[in-house]
Design a protein around this motif. Structure first.
Motif, mmCIF file in Angstrom:
data_model
loop_
_atom_site.group_PDB
_atom_site.id
_atom_site.type_symbol
_atom_site.label_atom_id
_atom_site.label_comp_id
_atom_site.label_asym_id
_atom_site.label_seq_id
_atom_site.Cartn_x
_atom_site.Cartn_y
_atom_site.Cartn_z
ATOM 1 N N HIS A 1 44.062 46.384 22.645
ATOM 2 C CA HIS A 1 42.733 46.872 22.277
ATOM 3 C C HIS A 1 42.135 45.919 21.241
ATOM 4 O O HIS A 1 42.750 45.681 20.207
ATOM 5 N N LEU A 2 40.972 45.359 21.534
ATOM 6 C CA LEU A 2 40.295 44.476 20.586
ATOM 7 C C LEU A 2 38.814 44.860 20.522
ATOM 8 O O LEU A 2 38.268 45.400 21.491
ATOM 9 N N THR A 3 38.210 44.554 19.371
ATOM 10 C CA THR A 3 36.787 44.861 19.223
ATOM 11 C C THR A 3 36.033 43.612 18.765
ATOM 12 O O THR A 3 36.624 42.676 18.223
ATOM 13 N N ASN A 4 34.755 43.649 18.997
ATOM 14 C CA ASN A 4 33.853 42.584 18.553
ATOM 15 C C ASN A 4 32.775 43.257 17.711
ATOM 16 O O ASN A 4 31.744 43.677 18.230
ATOM 17 N N PRO A 5 33.051 43.410 16.397
ATOM 18 C CA PRO A 5 32.144 44.197 15.546
ATOM 19 C C PRO A 5 30.722 43.640 15.507
ATOM 20 O O PRO A 5 29.779 44.401 15.316
#
Ligand code: ZN
Length: 133
Positions: free
Chosen positions: A21-25
């Protein structure tokens, strides 16, 4: 159209899938990718997330491209995709198939993180699976 009809969407949340799980804030993109690796092959890729059309469609394209590839091929395609969106010339960009559509992202630096988020997920998932072998 991978945005309207995403491929391999929806997680299984079961063994032997391995999830990252990764995010791109900076954009609000939130991506989960699950893979099965067996005998050096990427047997399956699932993806699910929320975010902009570039992020979500790129996840769909990535899943289609990498399923059935060897781990070595998959890594090479992931690296090739990063090079392409950063604006480097790729002698064998045909190998990226539909992912070539993201070539134009090089002109929009803020969008590079959107286009690569799912690819970062699958790259990390492959690394983690290999560490456990
Ligand atoms: Zn985005």
């Amino acid at each position: 159209d991978h945005y309207k009809n995403p491929k391999n969407k929806g997680l299984k949340n079961t063994d032997p899938y391995h999830m990252v799980h990764l995010t791109n804030p900076s954009c609000g993109d939130d991506m989960r990718v699950e893979i099965i690796v067996s005998d050096g092959q990427v047997v399956d890729v699932r993806q699910d997330g929320k975010g902009c059309s570039i992020c979500l469609s790129s996840a769909s394209v990535m899943s289609e491209l990498l399923i059935g590839k060897s781990v070595e091929e998959a890594k090479s395609l992931i690296d090739g995709f990063y090079s392409m969106v950063k604006g480097e010339d790729l002698p064998d960009e045909d190998k990226l198939e539909e992912a070539i559509a993201y070539k134009g992202v090089r002109d929009f630096p803020a969008r590079i993180k959107c286009a690569t988020l799912a690819w970062k997920c699958v790259e990390k998932a492959i690394e983690e699976v290999e560490e456990h072998e």
